[in-house]
Design a protein around this motif. Structure first.
Motif: not given
Ligand code: NAI
Length: 253
Positions: A17, A19-21, A216, A219-220, A223
């Protein structure tokens, strides 16, 4: 630039998460035992206080999203599981509520599909969690035996807590939601797979989709809940478990 606070940012779903942001150009403030912007132990009051005060300092009291990922699996001592998975979340939600309100922000808590399994109605452990009685919850969790019971109870109770907060948080304009992953390939799942008691069952089990999730992929989902695409989603538990919950209780939801 949005400010996103993530607990458990050093590993697994929290790291994915973060990494995503970061990739989206947000400012991430990570909290974890080690390897994070703020190193704090969310199992105890002093660590939670430290995390809250450092976040408020670094964010100037304005947070767009708080993502609570830090957690322990059922192979850890039950009292520790109770403290981290429930009180390590509720105390942060309370302590950062005003900073979220100041930005019209939102919070997402990573629960588990374990929250939906079993019947916890009237169970003393759930009641101790919901009463905010950490000492009693730790004692009852220890008495319950294996940490998996503390794990399931803590995840069930945190979802109950979120639902109970929906009026106060909603009226303040702060959305609060939870995600229920199933089996996600992280160090936490690996520890369960290596556990002498639950290891074989954990290794042998595959969700209906036929595979475990990648961090991931969760995480999506987090998000999405934290984004404006979910602007009317509040007090919800979004199950992202490859079909485990649907398979295990097709007529209860
Ligand atoms: P992980 O073990 O990869 O990451 C958890 C992070 O929480 C670690 O970095 C750890 O250091 C941190 N943490 C643990 N105790 C802490 C404490 N006292 N203070 C501060 N940080 C602490 O695990 P994973 O899988 O990424 O778990 C994230 C969340 O997702 C947890 O709440 C877990 O219960 C939940 N979950 C995980 C599933 C899975 O299959 N991996 C399934 C369902 C829910």
């Amino acid at each position: 630039m949005k400010t996103i606070v993530i607990t458990g940012s050093a590993s697994g779903i929290g790291a994915a998460t973060a990494q995503h942001y970061s990739a989206a150009g947000c400012r991430v403030i990570g909290i974890d035992l080690r390897g994070a912007d703020i190193e704090a132990d969310l199992s105890c009051a002093s660590g939670r206080d430290k995390a809250i005060s450092e976040v408020l300092q670094r964010s100037n009291g304005h947070i767009d999203s708080l993502i609570c990922c830090a957690g322990l699996g059922g192979n850890h001592p039950p009292a520790l599981v109770a403290s981290v998975n429930y009180f390590g979340v509720t105390v942060l939600l309370d302590g950062l509520f005003e900073a979220l309100r100041a930005s019209g922000g939102n919070a997402v808590v990573v629960a588990s599909v374990a929250a939906t399994q079993g019947n916890w109605d009237g169970h003393p452990l759930r009641e101790a969690f919901l009463a905010g009685n950490e000492e009693q919850a730790r004692t009852l969790a220890t008495d319950a035996g294996h940490g998996m019971l503390a794990y399931a109870a803590s995840k069930h109770a945190i979802v109950c807590h979120i639902r109970a907060q929906s009026k106060i948080w909603g009226e303040a304009g702060v959305r609060l939601n939870a995600v229920a992953p199933g089996a996600v390939e992280t160090p936490l799942l690996q520890q369960s797979m290596d556990d002498p008691l639950i290891g074989k069952a954990t290794r042998d089990f595959l969700p209906p989709l036929g595979r475990r999730a990648q961090p991931a992929e969760i995480a999506q989902v987090i998000a999405f809940l934290a984004s404006d695409a979910a602007v009317y989603v509040h007090g919800s538990l979004l199950v992202a478990d490859g079909g485990i919950d649907a398979m295990s209780r097709p007529q209860r939801f």
